[in-house]
Scaffold this motif. Structure first.
Motif, short mmCIF file in Angstrom:
data_model
loop_
_atom_site.label_atom_id
_atom_site.label_comp_id
_atom_site.label_asym_id
_atom_site.label_seq_id
_atom_site.Cartn_x
_atom_site.Cartn_y
_atom_site.Cartn_z
N TRP A 117 0.86 -1.19 0.00
CA TRP A 117 0.00 0.00 0.00
C TRP A 117 0.89 1.23 0.00
N ALA A 118 0.57 2.20 -0.85
CA ALA A 118 1.37 3.42 -0.95
C ALA A 118 0.43 4.62 -0.94
N ALA A 119 0.97 5.74 -0.50
CA ALA A 119 0.18 6.97 -0.45
C ALA A 119 -0.18 7.41 -1.86
N ALA A 120 -1.43 7.79 -2.04
CA ALA A 120 -1.90 8.27 -3.33
C ALA A 120 -1.73 9.77 -3.41
N GLY A 121 -1.49 10.25 -4.63
CA GLY A 121 -1.42 11.69 -4.85
C GLY A 121 -0.19 12.31 -4.24
N ALA A 122 -0.31 13.58 -3.92
CA ALA A 122 0.81 14.35 -3.41
C ALA A 122 1.20 13.89 -2.01
#
Length: 171
Positions: A117-122
Motif C-alpha cells: 500500500w502506498a500513499a496516493a497523490g501528493a
C-alpha cells in the motif's frame, strides 16, 4: 497460510506410460492425461525416441507426423511431469483479506503491483513528483487533461500525441 480461491491439492508425480497401436495412417492419439507441453512427455515410435516437431500435443491429444507404421503397441508415451492444476476463484470471492499485502489500506492509499500500500497523490499534500523524460509513446485522450512539471525531455523517436480536445500543461 492463506490462498486465493480453493486450497491447492498436494500433487505428487505418478509415473505412467500410454501404449498405442500404429495403423500407418493414424496421426492423432488420445492420451490418458492432460499435458501442458511437449516437454512433459517422451514419445517413442518403433523403439525410436521422437523429438518435436515430429510430434505436438494439445491437452490430451498427441499428434505424430508422419503417421507411425502399423504395429501392436509400437507407439508409447512416457509421462515426465505431473499435470499442473490451476484454480480460478469465483467472481467476487477475493477481497483484501485474501491478498498478501504490506502496509495499511485507507482512502488515501492505493495497492501497488508489488502488493504494498502506498500513499496516493501528493505526499504531505505539498509535493507531487514526476519524471523528467518521456521514454515511451503517449497519447493524451480527447476528453482528458495531463499536467507535468518541467523541464520535460522527449526521447528521440518517442511521440506525445495530444488528441483534439485534450490538453497537456507543463508548469
Amino acid at each position: 497460510m492463506s490462498y486465493i480461491g480453493s486450497t491447492p491439492t498436494t500433487q505428487s508425480f505418478i509415473a505412467g506410460t500410454d501404449s498405442f497401436n500404429g495403423t500407418g495412417s493414424q496421426t492423432n492419439f488420445t492420451l490418458s492425461r492432460l499435458v501442458n507441453s511437449v516437454n512433459d512427455i517422451q514419445v517413442v515410435v518403433n523403439n525410436v525416441v521422437q523429438y518435436p516437431p515430429n510430434y505436438s500435443v494439445s491437452g490430451n491429444t498427441l499428434t505424430i507426423s508422419p503417421a507411425p507404421s502399423a504395429g501392436t503397441n509400437n507407439v508409447y508415451v512416457r509421462y515426465l511431469s505431473t499435470t499442473l492444476q490451476t484454480f480460478a476463484p469465483s467472481q467476487g470471492t477475493v477481497g483484501l483479506n485474501q491478498l498478501a499485502t504490506t502496509g495499511t489500506p485507507s482512502t488515501s492509499t492505493y495497492l501497488r503491483g508489488d502488493m504494498a500500500w502506498a500513499a496516493a497523490g501528493a505526499q504531505d499534500n505539498i509535493f507531487y513528483e514526476n519524471g523528467q523524460t518521456v521514454t515511451t509513446n503517449r497519447t493524451i485522450g480527447s476528453t482528458t487533461n495531463a499536467m507535468s512539471s518541467g523541464p520535460i525531455t522527449i526521447n528521440t523517436g518517442v511521440t506525445v500525441t495530444i488528441s483534439t480536445g485534450g490538453n497537456w500543461a507543463i508548469v
